[in-house]
Design an enzyme around this catalytic site. Structure first.
Site, short mmCIF file in Angstrom:
data_model
loop_
_atom_site.label_atom_id
_atom_site.label_comp_id
_atom_site.label_asym_id
_atom_site.label_seq_id
_atom_site.Cartn_x
_atom_site.Cartn_y
_atom_site.Cartn_z
N GLN A 54 41.96 48.19 67.90
CA GLN A 54 41.53 47.41 69.07
C GLN A 54 40.02 47.35 68.99
OE1 GLN A 54 43.39 45.86 71.07
NE2 GLN A 54 45.21 47.01 71.67
N SER A 55 39.43 46.16 69.24
CA SER A 55 38.00 46.09 68.93
C SER A 55 37.08 46.73 69.95
CB SER A 55 37.56 44.66 68.68
OG SER A 55 38.42 43.78 69.28
N THR A 56 37.46 46.78 71.22
CA THR A 56 36.55 47.42 72.17
C THR A 56 37.27 48.52 72.92
OG1 THR A 56 37.13 45.96 73.96
CG2 THR A 56 35.31 45.25 72.56
N GLN A 97 39.61 47.21 75.47
CA GLN A 97 40.93 46.82 74.97
C GLN A 97 41.82 48.04 74.76
OE1 GLN A 97 40.51 44.44 71.48
NE2 GLN A 97 39.93 42.61 72.63
#
Ligand SMILES: [Zn+2]
Length: 685
Positions: A24-26, A29
């Site tokens: 998950q990129s952040t 998220q």
């Protein structure tokens, strides 16, 4: 797909591990988009269904919260590539696998390695063998699409932001001293201490004209500068810290303080190592600049003037040195001396002598870059003194105003600093009171909370005591500087510019600032004399002429009186005798030492003074050789006669050489009847 899928998976693949890559990129998220994470973990079941034992399905999820835009700093992705490269992976699993890497280059590299090690790839849509052309084409397309999607998304977001910014509606992070009010308008910070400190920063900069002097003033006065905490648990709280050059610099450069809405003053550039670096853009490249958008600390004109000033300060260090702000060194004309030969600004060089730092005004000339010799170099002490005297003589009508202004400024500054320091005490008092109230309000039974609140209260009380003590100490120190008596004395001085100027307690920097108020520049030429053309502000000019300062050799030269003395004594005495007599009479050489035979000889030679022997020979005294030639007897016979007193003789030098007085022989030598003999050495030619 299922039959085909099973055909692609072979026993060779099953022998190796299956890698499930979860990302998950952040961080947001990771917390909010749990469904996606669940879907990613569900792929594990697919691997088991395809025949991998559950122990052989390895999950890589160390990249949770990392952006996929580049592989740098993504440990998990790099681990995956390493495993695939070493042929340990039979299959790589991932949701929308192309998102494994949002950067096309990373993605294609992974595909390449998978093809070489015949590793399969699986996502929700199906199973791919990168060794097959069709599958590789499809995967490549997916990667490109994913990158394009990211680009479009970003462009849309950025476009929206820019539109909003163009209308001045986009909320930005405000510099300290400005805040958004409830209606979303930018206003000055209602905190009076913050407001006054920001004002003081600009006032100090306007007064000193230099950032370094500004932060120095803050440090000397023990003043702190506020900052809003940018992130973390204490986000948006005020923090007070010493003013740094960087913060002072960005504050003076910040157009928001001048009431302007500015957006896009810089951009982030990607570095080769994947990191980002911030670049400041020139004003004509800013995205948005709306003037008079909100209340301001300084006017736009002031802002532009400060920018100009900072540029000039920067130039003062550059090639064509221009007038910079006044600095501490003793050279009075620093920044105002112009070379009369080539027109360049002259630099100041200092050298140390017994009596302190001596300034030299030096013009390196236009050919500095080409290694040309210096254009001219002039010793500054006499020039400074003459220009100072000129000011004292010429500026009497202006004196009162100027000196009063200087005095008022000093007093106002002390009062102002005192008031601001007191604010610090008030703030500490307020915080201590607040901590006490919080402690009082809590239920005493709730030990855990009560203890921590008590600790907080104690901490705040200590801070208050520190602030008070600091305030008292600084106040006492200020009192020391200007007590009432002193104040009267300064006020008396303030009516008298020459006295202020000559007062040894006036810092040289203040003197230079006064000079800068009065004088535009001084053009210097060194020829037989030194000419200093002084141009006053307003256009009046005066030319001063000064003798050239003595060279080092001239300064060490024997004084004229002493030299004449030596000349007189040499009629009667030898060098050693002269030295003894001079020392007895308390005379010294130019360098301040006692005389010796060598120094007398040195003075004699440099001033071309004749020694005792030369004088006697000129008078007609004869050497022993001449006597021998005249009388036709040997040296020892002459010595004998001298000792018996039959010949008149005297010693002519420190080696004990005798000369003889024979008036009857003298005529024969001068008429050339006897062989000529060198008069200085006494040797026959
Ligand atoms: Zn020059």
């Amino acid at each position: 797909m299922s039959t085909e899928a099973h055909q692609k998976v072979t026993a060779g693949h099953l022998k190796r591990n299956a890698y499930l890559y979860v990302r998950q990129s952040t961080m947001r998220q990771v917390f909010e988009n749990t469904e996606s994470t669940d879907r990613q973990y569900a792929l594990r079941q697919r691997a088991i269904a395809l025949g991998w034992p559950s122990g052989q399905v390895i999950v890589i999820d160390s990249d949770l919260g990392q952006s996929g835009a580049s592989a740098v700093d993504r440990e998990g992705f790099q681990q995956l590539v390493a495993e695939v490269g070493m042929g340990r992976a039979g299959i790589v699993l991932g949701l929308e696998v192309s998102r494994l890497a949002r950067n096309s280059a990373d993605w294609h590299r992974l595909l390449e390695i998978c093809a070489l090690t015949s590793t399969l790839i699986l996502d929700e849509d199906g199973i791919y063998d990168p060794a097959h052309f069709n599958d590789r084409l499809l995967l490549g397309l997916k990667g490109t699409m994913s990158e394009a999607e990211l680009h479009v998304l970003r462009a849309r977001l950025r476009g929206g932001l820019l539109n909003k910014a163009r209308r001045g509606e986009l909320r930005c992070r405000l510099p300290v001293g400005l805040v958004y009010d409830a209606a979303g308008h930018v206003v000055l910070d209602p905190d009076k201490q913050v407001q006054e400190t920001v004002h003081l920063l600009f006032e100090t900069f306007a007064r000193t004209g230099s950032l370094r002097a500004t932060i120095k003033y803050f440090r000397q006065q023990s003043l702190l500068f506020p900052a809003r905490v940018a992130a973390g648990a204490h986000k948006d709280e005020l923090a007070w810290a010493p003013l740094s050059l960087g913060r002072a610099c960005s504050a003076v450069h910040n157009p928001w303080y001048a009431g302007a809405y500015a957006f896009g003053r810089g951009r982030w550039r990607k570095q080769p190592d994947g990191r980002y670096r911030h670049e400041r853009l020139p004003r004509d490249q800013w995205h948005v600049l709306i003037r008079d958008a909100h209340p301001a600390y300084i006017s736009w004109q002031e802002y532009e003037r400060y920018e100009q000033q900072l540029r000039e300060s920067a130039k003062a260090l550059g090639f064509e040195r221009n007038a910079g702000p006044a600095r501490e060194g003793p050279a009075l004309l620093q920044g105002h001396a112009v070379c009369g030969l080539c027109g360049s600004r002259m630099n100041v060089h200092y050298y140390i002598r017994k009596d302190g730092m001596i300034p030299n005004y030096v013009c390196v000339g236009r050919g500095r870059l080409f290694g040309d010799p210096l254009c001219q170099s002039i010793q500054g002490v006499e020039i400074d003194a003459a220009v100072g005297q000129l000011l004292v003589d010429a500026i009497t009508p202006m004196a009162l105003d100027l000196a009063l202004a200087v005095q008022q400024e000093i007093t106002a500054r002390l009062d102002e600093a005192d008031r601001l320091r007191h604010r610090q005490v008030e703030r500490a008092q307020y915080e201590a009171d607040a901590a006490r109230q919080r402690y009082m309000r809590v239920d005493p039974a709730n030990r855990l909370v009560a203890d921590s609140l008590e600790a907080d209260w104690n901490f705040k009380l200590r801070a208050l005591a520190d602030a008070q003590e600091d305030y008292q100490r600084r106040r006492a120190a200020d009192r020391l500087i200007v007590d009432e008596q002193e104040r009267q004395r300064i006020l008396a001085l303030a009516t008298d510019f020459p006295a202020v100027w000559r007062d040894p307690n006036t810092p040289q920097r203040e003197r230079k600032r006064m000079l800068a108020l009065l004088i535009e520049d001084v053009t210097l030429i060194k020829q037989r004399e030194i000419t200093a053309a002084v141009r006053f502000r307003g256009g009046a000019t005066t030319t001063l002429t000064l003798p050239r300062p003595l060279t080092a050799q001239q300064m060490r030269a024997t004084h004229e009186d002493v030299r004449r003395h030596i000349e007189g004594l040499l009629d009667e005495y030898t060098d050693a005798q002269v030295a003894r007599i001079l020392n007895e009479r308390g005379m010294r050489t130019g360098a301040g030492d006692a005389f010796g035979t060598v120094s007398v000889k040195w003075v004699r030679r440099s001033a071309k003074i004749k020694c005792l022997k030369e004088r006697l020979v000129e008078e007609g005294w004869l050497t022993v050789k001449q006597v021998s030639a005249y009388m036709g007897i040997t040296r020892s016979a002459i010595n004998k006669r001298r000792v018996q007193g039959k010949l008149q003789a005297r010693i002519c030098n420190d080696h004990g050489q005798w000369l003889y007085w024979m008036p009857e022989a003298k005529a024969m030598f001068s008429s050339g009847k006897l062989k000529s003999v060198s008069s200085t050495t006494g040797d026959a030619v």
